[in-house]
Design an enzyme around this catalytic site. Sequence first.
Site, PDB file in Angstrom:
ATOM      1  CG  HIS A 392      55.869  16.807  75.626  1.00  0.00           C
ATOM      2  ND1 HIS A 392      54.228  15.850  76.802  1.00  0.00           N
ATOM      3  CD2 HIS A 392      55.261  17.338  75.453  1.00  0.00           C
ATOM      4  CE1 HIS A 392      53.409  16.906  76.559  1.00  0.00           C
ATOM      5  NE2 HIS A 392      54.748  17.230  75.940  1.00  0.00           N
ATOM      6  CD  GLU A 393      56.746  20.810  74.913  1.00  0.00           C
ATOM      7  OE1 GLU A 393      56.305  21.506  74.123  1.00  0.00           O
ATOM      8  OE2 GLU A 393      56.705  21.526  75.724  1.00  0.00           O
ATOM      9  CG  HIS A 397      53.631  18.857  71.491  1.00  0.00           C
ATOM     10  ND1 HIS A 397      52.297  18.229  71.019  1.00  0.00           N
ATOM     11  CD2 HIS A 397      53.641  19.115  71.800  1.00  0.00           C
ATOM     12  CE1 HIS A 397      52.204  18.418  72.315  1.00  0.00           C
ATOM     13  NE2 HIS A 397      52.717  19.159  73.012  1.00  0.00           N
TER      14      HIS A 397
HETATM   15 ZN    ZN Z   1      52.213  19.244  75.230  1.00  0.00          ZN
END
Ligand code: ZN
Length: 651
Positions: A392-393, A397
């Site tokens: 996710h990170e 992103h």
């Molecule tokens: Zn996030």
Amino acid sequence: MRQVSPESEHIYDLIIKLYKDCKGDWKGLQQKTGISDDDLNHFLHYATQFLANGGNYKGFGDSKFMPRISKQDLKSLCSNDNVTLIMYEQVKDAMYADVDVAKMHLGYPDGGHVSTYYPDSPNITTEEITIVSEFLDSKGLLPENTRLKKVEGGNFELLLASSETAPSRLDIKETKLTLEGKLAGKTVTFKYGDHSKQMKTVAEAMREAQKYAGNEHEEKMTGEYASSFETGSQEAFKDAQRHWIKDKGPVVECNIGFVETYRDPHGIRGEWEGFVAMVNKERTKAFGALVDAAPELIPKLPWSKDFEKDKFLAPDFTSLEVLTFAGSGIPAGINIPNHNDIRQNEGFKNVSLGNVLNSKGANEKIPFIKESDLPIYEKLREAAFEVQVGLHELLGHGCGKLLQETEPGVFNFDHKNPPLSPITNKPITTWYKPGQTWGSVFSSIGSSYEECRAECVAMSLCCDFPTLKIYGFGDGSKDINGEAGDVLYAAYLSMARAGIAALEFWDPKSRKWGQIHMQARFAILQTFLSAGPEFCRLDYMKGDLSDLTIFLDRSKILSEGRPVVNLLLQKLGIYKSTADVEAGTKMYQEITHVNAFWAEKVRPEVLRQKQPRKVFVQSNTVIGEDGNVKLVEYESTCEGMIKSFAEREYI
Ligand code: ZN
């Protein structure tokens, strides 16, 4: 505690005094004072909540809480020692319910609420706070470490936190300013030395820490911290933050000061907090490997390289384990400094707190997971979460390209021969115009939309067995029933469960989502469900849904789950890349719409099964006889919580 309510410090002293009176033998104290088991329990629970929230108002919600033990019984508990009894008499009225409902909440004094950011100033108005704040802002004074007092004649005193009362370093030379406009003629006098005793202690500790700095940035950072706490200079504090962000990936990470401004009703004055955390080396290694693998992983996302950056740049992200976090509560992640000029020009740190996110209570229930899934879920939910957070990170992103006309007539893509949208199979027709940014185009919907995009990247790429191997699960071969398959299954179950639990953060009155990540997870659950009941469905027999569980067929994650996730991810990604806010907003609003079934049937059950907010018992460190640092841990009980605070006092 001084920033919460006038009585908080005194309640704290009373709790610690009681502990010292009985040396932690609460049962013995109970017998001596003749109160019941229930009463003792009520007191211990109150003390624990109080310590966890750093005061008698909730750190999350700002409303006052009171003991369940009666005034009379608490008095009995305090009656074994004269000093304790006097301390009780001093706080008893403030501890218990106010007849005044407004005082049950922190807020502006003219609304009748409590706020010690405006001490002894019941008559200060919101308008006055606004005018004085704007005036000081125009003079370039940063307000985080200040409090504002209204004094005689309608004048004001600005209290600045510093150990020195006549500091050698000043951000503003004047110590008295005359207001203009509506309050023309009234004065603001600067009073240094607010919290001076505490600031002195912290500054001295910083000077001591400076001797052990690991590098130049840490040395300068600790020096600027000390200077800021000695003189009240917020410019020195900002310099400390500048060195902090330059100190990349230290083994021990810390930050301290007047940081978050949530609790000042005016939202500009900071709450004191400090933490020390350590890097989890194993996990950091996995994250590094993930970033290295990005060139192979990103092409697996559902768009062509036209919609991807030429070179992948991982966002700044570290996962830490908290040693100690002092404040009114512990967040799951931190993204500071808050100063916009530093964030935009020099950067910030984006940190997730692993042992906060992964903590679970001793008797914590896990609603909505089937009995048969519980063993695998309980065993692997942390592992699955690790996988999800990293993807996710870092990749979530970090991936995707914004197609831009960077200045009139200059494009960062072939605008004469625009790429085909994989959604329509036609050339794209929208892009970011000069001056437009992702934030300015998608504005209010943007933050949740982006979280959903990042979560989808995680849900898509965790289906990739070589990715799971990076984390040490499986050998990279596609085996849905093996160890890596178990982790994948736990990740999907976890996301589906979060999608249900998300409804707690949807407000039926405003019909709005109050938490961007939870809104995103609701969208992903809806996406799972869209694949049909053979892949994912809600199971229940009872009309009130009190037996609600998630059904998810693990054998269909790759064939049914990943494709529907990719479909959503493709839309989220392409609309973002092409600045198509119209299609993006319409799609996202539809998928996060809460219909009658979810609002009226599922949500009440989510609330009924809601688990209590966690309270964290934190350890202490002491220097042992051999000169090494020892970690002192405590039982995760109310008694353990109080003991940990009391022992922190002695050290
Ligand atoms: Zn996030």
